[in-house]
Design a protein around this motif. Structure first.
Motif, PDB file in Angstrom:
ATOM      1  N   SER A 175       0.843  -1.197   0.000  1.00  0.00           N
ATOM      2  CA  SER A 175       0.000   0.000   0.000  1.00  0.00           C
ATOM      3  C   SER A 175       0.877   1.246   0.000  1.00  0.00           C
ATOM      4  CB  SER A 175      -0.921   0.017   1.224  1.00  0.00           C
ATOM      5  OG  SER A 175      -0.148   0.062   2.418  1.00  0.00           O
ATOM      6  N   ILE A 176       0.332   2.336  -0.539  1.00  0.00           N
ATOM      7  CA  ILE A 176       1.109   3.571  -0.662  1.00  0.00           C
ATOM      8  C   ILE A 176       1.611   4.052   0.689  1.00  0.00           C
ATOM      9  CG2 ILE A 176       0.941   6.025  -1.271  1.00  0.00           C
ATOM     10  CD1 ILE A 176      -0.864   5.305  -3.555  1.00  0.00           C
ATOM     11  N   GLU A 177       0.808   3.911   1.728  1.00  0.00           N
ATOM     12  CA  GLU A 177       1.183   4.414   3.044  1.00  0.00           C
ATOM     13  C   GLU A 177       2.430   3.743   3.601  1.00  0.00           C
ATOM     14  OE1 GLU A 177      -1.801   3.319   2.209  1.00  0.00           O
ATOM     15  OE2 GLU A 177      -2.885   5.222   2.048  1.00  0.00           O
ATOM     16  N   ASN A 178       2.727   2.541   3.139  1.00  0.00           N
ATOM     17  CA  ASN A 178       3.891   1.797   3.649  1.00  0.00           C
ATOM     18  C   ASN A 178       5.162   2.056   2.844  1.00  0.00           C
ATOM     19  OD1 ASN A 178       2.320   0.582   5.623  1.00  0.00           O
ATOM     20  ND2 ASN A 178       1.720  -1.098   4.261  1.00  0.00           N
ATOM     21  N   VAL A 179       5.065   2.890   1.801  1.00  0.00           N
ATOM     22  CA  VAL A 179       6.207   3.126   0.907  1.00  0.00           C
ATOM     23  C   VAL A 179       6.967   4.371   1.371  1.00  0.00           C
ATOM     24  CG1 VAL A 179       6.943   3.595  -1.456  1.00  0.00           C
ATOM     25  CG2 VAL A 179       5.027   2.038  -1.026  1.00  0.00           C
ATOM     26  N   PHE A 180       8.260   4.200   1.626  1.00  0.00           N
ATOM     27  CA  PHE A 180       9.110   5.344   1.974  1.00  0.00           C
ATOM     28  C   PHE A 180       9.499   6.108   0.704  1.00  0.00           C
ATOM     29  CE2 PHE A 180      13.539   6.884   3.018  1.00  0.00           C
ATOM     30  CZ  PHE A 180      13.100   7.985   3.747  1.00  0.00           C
ATOM     31  N   ASP A 212       9.380  -0.519   6.562  1.00  0.00           N
ATOM     32  CA  ASP A 212       9.818  -1.723   7.275  1.00  0.00           C
ATOM     33  C   ASP A 212      10.869  -2.441   6.444  1.00  0.00           C
ATOM     34  OD1 ASP A 212      10.166  -3.990   8.751  1.00  0.00           O
ATOM     35  OD2 ASP A 212       8.025  -4.422   9.009  1.00  0.00           O
ATOM     36  N   ASP A 213      12.137  -2.359   6.880  1.00  0.00           N
ATOM     37  CA  ASP A 213      13.228  -2.967   6.114  1.00  0.00           C
ATOM     38  C   ASP A 213      13.213  -4.491   6.170  1.00  0.00           C
ATOM     39  OD1 ASP A 213      14.193  -0.469   5.404  1.00  0.00           O
ATOM     40  OD2 ASP A 213      15.472  -0.319   7.180  1.00  0.00           O
ATOM     41  N   LYS A 214      12.403  -5.056   7.050  1.00  0.00           N
ATOM     42  CA  LYS A 214      12.365  -6.519   7.171  1.00  0.00           C
ATOM     43  C   LYS A 214      11.464  -7.156   6.119  1.00  0.00           C
ATOM     44  CE  LYS A 214      13.258  -6.472  12.155  1.00  0.00           C
ATOM     45  NZ  LYS A 214      12.762  -6.853  13.506  1.00  0.00           N
ATOM     46  N   ILE A 215      10.636  -6.346   5.469  1.00  0.00           N
ATOM     47  CA  ILE A 215       9.738  -6.872   4.438  1.00  0.00           C
ATOM     48  C   ILE A 215      10.469  -6.870   3.099  1.00  0.00           C
ATOM     49  CG2 ILE A 215       7.569  -6.518   3.209  1.00  0.00           C
ATOM     50  CD1 ILE A 215       6.454  -5.179   5.678  1.00  0.00           C
ATOM     51  N   ALA A 216      10.519  -8.025   2.470  1.00  0.00           N
ATOM     52  CA  ALA A 216      11.181  -8.148   1.169  1.00  0.00           C
ATOM     53  C   ALA A 216      10.180  -7.843   0.059  1.00  0.00           C
ATOM     54  CB  ALA A 216      11.748  -9.552   0.996  1.00  0.00           C
ATOM     55  N   VAL A 217      10.590  -6.975  -0.844  1.00  0.00           N
ATOM     56  CA  VAL A 217       9.735  -6.600  -1.977  1.00  0.00           C
ATOM     57  C   VAL A 217      10.290  -7.258  -3.236  1.00  0.00           C
ATOM     58  CG1 VAL A 217       8.811  -4.699  -3.348  1.00  0.00           C
ATOM     59  CG2 VAL A 217       9.200  -4.399  -0.898  1.00  0.00           C
ATOM     60  N   PRO A 218       9.462  -7.984  -3.981  1.00  0.00           N
ATOM     61  CA  PRO A 218       9.972  -8.634  -5.201  1.00  0.00           C
ATOM     62  C   PRO A 218      10.426  -7.624  -6.237  1.00  0.00           C
ATOM     63  CG  PRO A 218       7.574  -8.769  -5.085  1.00  0.00           C
ATOM     64  CD  PRO A 218       8.035  -8.246  -3.756  1.00  0.00           C
ATOM     65  N   SER A 219      11.462  -7.990  -6.988  1.00  0.00           N
ATOM     66  CA  SER A 219      11.958  -7.127  -8.055  1.00  0.00           C
ATOM     67  C   SER A 219      10.996  -7.172  -9.240  1.00  0.00           C
ATOM     68  CB  SER A 219      13.349  -7.588  -8.504  1.00  0.00           C
ATOM     69  OG  SER A 219      14.254  -7.545  -7.426  1.00  0.00           O
TER      70      SER A 219
END
Length: 285
Positions: free
Chosen positions: A204-209, A225-232
Motif C-alpha cells: 500500500s502507498i502508506e507503507n512506501v518510503f 519496514d526494512d524486514k519486508i522483502a519486496v519482489p523485483s
C-alpha cells in the motif's frame, strides 16, 4: 530591551541576510569557488558573525557592508560572463600538469604544487603512475582533472561494440507515503497505474518510503519496514522469456510438420523473431 533578546533578533536578521546573499551569488558559491569568491565568502561570514553578536555595533552598517560584498562579486561575475579576458583574470586559467605521460615541472612550480601533492591527487583518481596519464590539468577551482591513456581507461559498451538502450531520467513518484503527481505526469502515467503496480507488489502507498519509476517504466519501492522483502520487477524478463519460447515453438512446428510450405513459413518467421529478440535483448535485460 535585554541583550539576549537583541542578540536573538540580530542573529535571525543576519541569518536571513546571509541566506539571501548566498542565494544571490548562485550555486557555484556552494561548490567550486575561485579566489575572489573564496575571499568574499570569508569576509561576508565575518561581517555577519560580528554584527550578530556585538550589540554595540550598528546592524544597519553591517547589512550595508555585506550588501556591498555581495554586489561587487555579483557584478564581477556578470561582467566576466561577457568578457573572456576578465574571466581569465578573475577566475584564473587551467594549468597543464601532465601531457602524454610527461610531468610539466615548470607548471608545478608555477602553481606551487609539489610532486607529492600531484601523486596524491592522481591516487585519488585510482592512478598510481604519471606515465599512465594522457592529460592532467589543474582547474581554477583547485581540482585535478585526469584523462588516462586509452589502454588504461575502463571498458565501455562502445569499445566492446555492445548496443545498450538509452537511459531516461528516473522519477520519484512516491515519497514518505505520498504520491508525487508532477513526476508521475512527466512519465505520462497516472495514479491508477501506480495503484495497479503497487497491487502487484502487494504493497500500500502508506507503507512506501520511496517509490521510483525507471526509464523503462518499472516501479521499484523502498518500504518503511526494512524486514519486508519486496519482489523485483519481472515484466521485462518475463517478456523476453515469452518471446524466446515463441521462437522455439516455431522451430518445433517447422520440424513437426510435413507440409513443405508450412515448414518454410515457420522457419522464416522463426528467423525473423530470432533477429528481433537479438535486437531487443539489451532493452529487456
Amino acid at each position: 530591551m535585554p541583550e539576549w533578546v537583541e542578540i536573538i533578533i540580530r542573529t535571525l536578521a543576519t541569518i536571513v541576510a546571509l541566506f539571501l546573499i548566498t542565494k544571490g551569488l548562485g550555486k557555484k558559491q556552494l561548490s567550486e569557488m575561485n579566489v575572489f569568491e573564496y575571499i568574499t565568502g570569508i569576509v561576508i561570514g565575518d561581517i555577519i558573525a560580528v554584527h550578530a553578536t556585538d550589540v554595540d555595533s550598528n546592524l544597519f552598517y553591517g547589512v550595508i557592508a555585506a550588501f556591498l560584498w555581495f554586489i561587487i562579486p555579483w557584478g564581477a561575475e556578470y561582467l566576466s560572463m561577457k568578457n573572456k579576458t576578465l574571466r581569465d583574470f578573475i577566475e584564473g586559467k587551467s594549468t597543464v600538469f601532465i601531457q602524454n605521460g610527461k610531468i610539466m615541472e615548470d607548471n608545478l612550480k608555477k602553481e606551487r604544487y609539489t610532486i607529492d601533492e600531484l601523486q596524491e591527487a592522481l591516487r585519488d583518481k585510482n592512478i598510481f603512475r604519471a606515465a599512465d596519464v594522457e592529460f592532467a590539468v589543474l582547474e581554477p577551482s583547485g581540482t585535478l582533472s585526469v584523462l588516462p591513456k586509452k589502454e588504461y581507461r575502463p571498458l565501455t559498451a562502445k569499445y566492446l561494440g555492445i548496443e545498450v538502450p538509452p537511459d531516461k531520467q528516473p522519477e520519484t513518484v512516491i515519497m514518505d507515503g505520498k504520491v508525487l503527481h508532477e513526476p508521475l505526469a512527466n512519465l505520462s502515467l497516472n495514479v491508477n497505474w501506480l495503484e495497479t503496480e503497487l497491487d502487484k507488489l502487494n504493497v500500500s502507498i502508506e507503507n512506501v518510503f520511496v517509490g521510483e519509476v525507471d526509464s523503462d517504466g518499472q516501479l521499484t519501492v523502498d518500504l518503511y519496514d526494512d524486514k519486508i522483502a519486496v519482489p523485483s520487477p519481472t515484466e521485462k524478463p518475463l517478456l523476453l522469456a515469452t518471446l524466446k519460447k515463441c521462437q522455439a515453438d516455431l522451430e518445433l512446428f517447422a520440424l513437426a510438420t510435413e507440409n513443405e510450405q508450412a515448414k518454410q513459413l515457420y522457419q522464416k518467421n522463426s528467423k525473423k523473431l530470432k533477429s528481433a529478440i537479438t535486437r531487443i535483448t539489451p532493452y529487456l535485460k
